[in-house]
Scaffold this active site. Structure first.
Site, mmCIF file in Angstrom:
data_model
loop_
_atom_site.group_PDB
_atom_site.id
_atom_site.type_symbol
_atom_site.label_atom_id
_atom_site.label_comp_id
_atom_site.label_asym_id
_atom_site.label_seq_id
_atom_site.Cartn_x
_atom_site.Cartn_y
_atom_site.Cartn_z
ATOM 1 N N HIS A 84 0.757 -1.334 0.212
ATOM 2 C CA HIS A 84 -0.064 -0.093 -0.114
ATOM 3 C C HIS A 84 0.828 1.390 0.085
ATOM 4 O O HIS A 84 0.469 2.153 -0.144
ATOM 5 C CB HIS A 84 -0.727 0.041 1.022
ATOM 6 N N ASP A 143 -2.983 -10.528 -2.621
ATOM 7 C CA ASP A 143 -3.636 -10.044 -1.327
ATOM 8 C C ASP A 143 -4.980 -9.735 -1.557
ATOM 9 O O ASP A 143 -5.260 -9.204 -2.767
ATOM 10 C CB ASP A 143 -2.792 -8.878 -0.804
ATOM 11 N N HIS A 173 -6.282 -7.075 -0.484
ATOM 12 C CA HIS A 173 -6.505 -5.495 -0.911
ATOM 13 C C HIS A 173 -5.717 -5.246 -2.169
ATOM 14 O O HIS A 173 -4.518 -5.768 -2.420
ATOM 15 C CB HIS A 173 -5.866 -4.897 0.459
ATOM 16 N N ASP A 219 -4.630 -12.562 3.196
ATOM 17 C CA ASP A 219 -5.963 -12.470 3.792
ATOM 18 C C ASP A 219 -7.081 -12.479 2.774
ATOM 19 O O ASP A 219 -8.336 -11.975 3.277
ATOM 20 C CB ASP A 219 -5.768 -10.837 4.186
HETATM 21 ZN ZN LIG Z 1 -4.105 -7.175 2.628
#
Ligand SMILES: [Zn+2]
Length: 292
Positions: free
Chosen positions: A111, A148, A150, A229
């Site tokens: 991120h 991931d 995200h 995740d």
């Molecule tokens: Zn994540």
């Protein structure tokens, strides 16, 4: 991140424990992550950003960079080492000392944008590793694979439009950081998945969208932003992957790397917050990498 927080030191202990109980540890060589140098970090982050992060490092307690991203007095060292791990992994696999490397690091990185910390991430570890391969090792084509749950907005921010780097990713959408579904850059293959998507659909997406793009790009080294995740047991999101899906996708990426990259894969930990599921998933990922 604070004692209540899912991005916690126990994550790495859960991985280490599971590697031992799964019988994989004897097949691994362990390295201590060195700190990434200022020069290595500066390839993907601006000097102003790095200076700001260094200036925000607290003498004691927690200092929040944003509501999701905190520093304690040791975070800066850990962040430099998380990035340094991917640099070392790159050196090891490019020099042929290892075929594959897995970086068990915190904080995660995908991120972190060129000029912004967010989502528990300070430095973009995978991007710093890829930049090192491009700058130092004469590598001309890199792939970054991100599974991931995200979206890897930071990696996209750094490499969008850079023809040397192909990024392929899947992520739950809508979900933090609410990006990745509208990038027109041809080197960004983003596939948003609705909540509830299971591993069968994930595998179809990989076959249909990732693998053809990877075959066209012919990466000389494959990086994996390995977040776990999207596992069905993870508390932070709503996809329904399981350990077998992580083993399967790893196996597919090994085949890509065998065809184009001399088998070279550097994988680095991103998310994964249900400790048992994280340990089991990483073990299956590493079992495939070791068998490579
Ligand atoms: Zn994540």
């Amino acid at each position: 991140m604070g004692s209540y927080h899912p991005e916690c030191p126990d994550r790495l202990r859960a991985i280490g424990d599971r590697l031992i109980s799964a019988g994989l540890d004897p097949y691994l060589r362990h390295y201590t992550a060195p700190s990434a140098t200022g020069e290595q970090i500066a390839r993907v982050h601006s000097a102003q950003y790095v200076a700001a992060i260094e200036g925000e490092s607290p003498e004691s307690g927690l200092h929040f960079l944003d509501p999701d991203t905190a520093m304690n007095p040791h975070t800066l060292d850990a962040a430099r080492r998380a990035a340094g791990a991917v640099v070392l992994g790159t050196d090891l696999v490019v020099r042929g000392e290892c075929r594959t490397a897995f970086c068990a690091v915190r904080p995660p990185g995908h991120h972190a944008e060129r000029n912004r910390a967010m989502g528990f991430c300070l430095f973009n570890n995978v991007a710093i590793g890829a930049a090192h391969a491009l700058a130092v090792h004469g590598i001309e084509r890199v792939a970054i694979v991100d599974f991931d749950v995200h979206h890897g907005n930071g990696t996209e921010d750094i490499y969008s439009g850079d023809p040397r780097v192909l990024m392929v990713g899947t992520f739950q959408h809508p979900l933090y950081p609410y990006s990745g579904f509208d990038n027109p850059a041809s080197n960004m293959i983003n596939v948003p998945l609705p909540a509830g998507t299971d591993g069968e659909v994930f595998r179809e997406v990989v076959r249909e969208h990732w693998l053809p793009a990877l075959e066209r790009h012919k990466p000389e080294i494959v990086y994996i932003s390995a977040g776990f995740d999207a596992h069905r047991e993870d508390p932070l999101a709503g996809l329904r992957f399981c350990e077998a899906d992580y083993a399967w996708v790893t196996h597919e990426l090994i085949a890509v790397a065998a065809r184009h990259s001399k088998g070279r894969i550097v994988s680095t930990l991103e998310g994964g917050y249900e400790l048992s599921a994280l340990g089991r998933s990483v073990a299956e990922h590493i079992r495939e990498l070791v068998a490579n």
